[in-house]
Design a protein around this motif. Structure first.
Motif, short mmCIF file in Angstrom:
data_model
loop_
_atom_site.label_atom_id
_atom_site.label_comp_id
_atom_site.label_asym_id
_atom_site.label_seq_id
_atom_site.Cartn_x
_atom_site.Cartn_y
_atom_site.Cartn_z
N ALA A 80 3.60 -52.62 36.32
CA ALA A 80 2.41 -53.07 37.02
C ALA A 80 0.89 -53.07 36.29
O ALA A 80 0.15 -54.00 36.48
N CYS A 81 0.98 -52.03 35.66
CA CYS A 81 -0.36 -51.87 34.75
C CYS A 81 -0.11 -52.99 33.38
O CYS A 81 -1.46 -52.96 32.96
N LEU A 82 0.93 -53.34 33.26
CA LEU A 82 0.75 -54.47 32.12
C LEU A 82 0.06 -55.72 32.49
O LEU A 82 -0.47 -56.36 31.52
N PHE A 83 -0.11 -56.01 33.71
CA PHE A 83 -0.61 -57.46 34.05
C PHE A 83 -1.83 -57.21 34.89
O PHE A 83 -2.16 -57.74 35.72
N VAL A 84 -2.68 -56.25 34.48
CA VAL A 84 -4.04 -55.86 35.01
C VAL A 84 -4.95 -56.03 34.00
O VAL A 84 -4.97 -55.50 33.09
N PRO A 85 -5.78 -57.14 34.15
CA PRO A 85 -6.77 -57.36 33.03
C PRO A 85 -7.86 -56.21 32.89
O PRO A 85 -8.35 -55.88 34.11
N GLN A 86 -8.41 -55.82 31.75
CA GLN A 86 -9.09 -54.67 31.61
C GLN A 86 -9.42 -54.89 29.77
O GLN A 86 -8.99 -55.58 29.19
N THR A 87 -10.26 -54.05 29.55
CA THR A 87 -10.76 -53.87 28.29
C THR A 87 -10.51 -52.57 27.57
O THR A 87 -10.04 -51.54 28.56
N LEU A 88 -10.49 -52.23 26.33
CA LEU A 88 -10.18 -51.06 25.57
C LEU A 88 -11.15 -49.98 26.18
O LEU A 88 -10.65 -48.73 26.17
N GLY A 89 -12.62 -50.26 26.49
CA GLY A 89 -13.40 -49.18 26.85
C GLY A 89 -13.00 -48.65 28.16
O GLY A 89 -13.38 -47.64 28.56
N GLN A 90 -12.20 -49.59 28.95
CA GLN A 90 -11.93 -48.88 30.45
C GLN A 90 -10.62 -47.96 30.42
O GLN A 90 -10.31 -47.45 31.47
N VAL A 91 -9.85 -48.18 29.26
CA VAL A 91 -8.72 -47.45 29.22
C VAL A 91 -8.76 -45.79 29.34
O VAL A 91 -8.03 -45.23 30.20
N PRO A 92 -9.64 -45.18 28.77
CA PRO A 92 -10.05 -43.76 28.89
C PRO A 92 -10.14 -43.30 30.19
O PRO A 92 -9.73 -42.31 30.95
N GLY A 93 -11.11 -44.05 30.97
CA GLY A 93 -11.50 -43.68 32.28
C GLY A 93 -10.17 -43.88 33.30
O GLY A 93 -9.71 -42.95 34.27
N HIS A 94 -9.50 -44.87 33.07
CA HIS A 94 -8.26 -45.01 33.92
C HIS A 94 -7.30 -43.98 33.56
O HIS A 94 -6.47 -43.55 34.62
#
Length: 299
Positions: free
Chosen positions: A146-160
């Motif tokens: 499910a996480c593979l198909f959620v659009p986001q940026t590299l800056g949001q990855v640590p918070g998630h």
């Protein structure tokens, strides 16, 4: 060069082996099915209610990734459960991290599907190798896919990932909380196995044959099977080829066209040599008195 053609029976066996009916068949639930259910409710509710209060339910997928780790290791003692839950949380975070980084770097569907397939294979192999128990790799594969198909940026990855790690730590505490009530854990209060068969008692051995088996009529005791006369039993010759047992006459014997085999010494000596009691001699029958020579002479 002949080639083997598939028969209908072989094709039917192949279809049964590849059929997903076994994986979709409902099985009997375990005896502790309520423990993972209650643990997941307690692990999922506080993080999601907090996000609801903050108005950020769009981040619920990341907290669910950590909270669903509470489904594992409920059938283990607390020391083994602590280690298993820690490894499950770390495995969940690793899969989510790979999925989020891949989703932030590319939008190609083929690449995303290939990465998801590799993640699923790795999670399946690790769960089978470590024998983590139910639900196995199903939850890990579902969340990472499910996480593979959620659009986001590299800056949001640590918070998630921080949200998933916080929810995973809470799930670890929920899984270890029963130790406050039952310090000994499931290892000391394990329910007995149902429908266990009674232990089998060994069957007593048959008593040894004490008396020799009877042979054909007229057979000497030393030639009967099981006779105590072992030298005679070893030396007794076998019946000649083509011989017939003549039991109709007054003296039963082997009838053979060949000359008879010499009788061993112990059999010729009589029953006493073979360990059998000797026959008592027949009583003497009184006969007529001998003629008196003196009576015949004239006086």
């Amino acid at each position: 060069m002949s080639s083997a053609t598939p028969t209908p029976a072989r094709s039917g066996r192949l279809l049964r082996q590849l059929s997903p009916a076994g994986a979709l068949r409902l099985r009997r639930p375990s005896d502790i099915w309520f423990k993972p259910a209650l643990s997941s409710v307690v692990a999922v509710a506080p993080p999601n209610l907090t996000l609801l209060a903050l108005g950020r339910l769009d981040l619920a997928m990341y907290t669910m990734a950590g909270s669903l780790c509470a489904l594992y290791a409920h059938n283990r003692p607390y020391a083994a459960r602590a280690r298993a839950l820690a490894w499950v949380v770390l495995g969940m975070l690793a899969g989510v991290a790979v999925a989020l980084v891949t989703a932030s770097l590319t939008d190609d569907a083929a690449v995303l599907v290939a990465v998801g397939a590799l993640l699923a294979a790795a999670q399946k192999a690790l769960c089978d190798a470590t024998r983590v128990g139910p639900p196995g790799n199903v939850v890990l594969t579902f969340i990472s896919s499910a996480c593979l198909f959620v659009p986001q940026t590299l800056g949001q990855v640590p918070g998630h990932l921080a949200l998933a790690a916080a929810a995973g730590a809470w799930a670890w505490l929920v899984g270890m909380a029963p130790g406050l009530v039952r310090p000994h854990g499931p290892s000391a209060a394990r329910p007995p196995a149902r429908c266990s068969p009674p232990p089998r008692t060994p069957r007593p051995a048959a008593p040894a044959r004490a008396t020799p088996r009877p042979g054909p009529p007229g057979t000497p005791p030393c030639r009967r099977p099981g006779s105590p006369c072992s030298p005679c039993r070893r030396q007794a010759p076998a019946p000649p080829p083509g011989a017939r047992w003549n039991g109709s006459s007054s003296a039963p014997r082997w009838r053979s066209p060949h000359p008879p085999t010499p009788t061993p010494a112990c059999c010729a000596a009589g029953p006493a040599a073979c360990g059998a009691p000797a026959a008592s001699p027949a009583p003497a029958t009184p006969g007529p008195p001998p003629p008196n020579s003196s009576a015949s002479r004239p006086s």
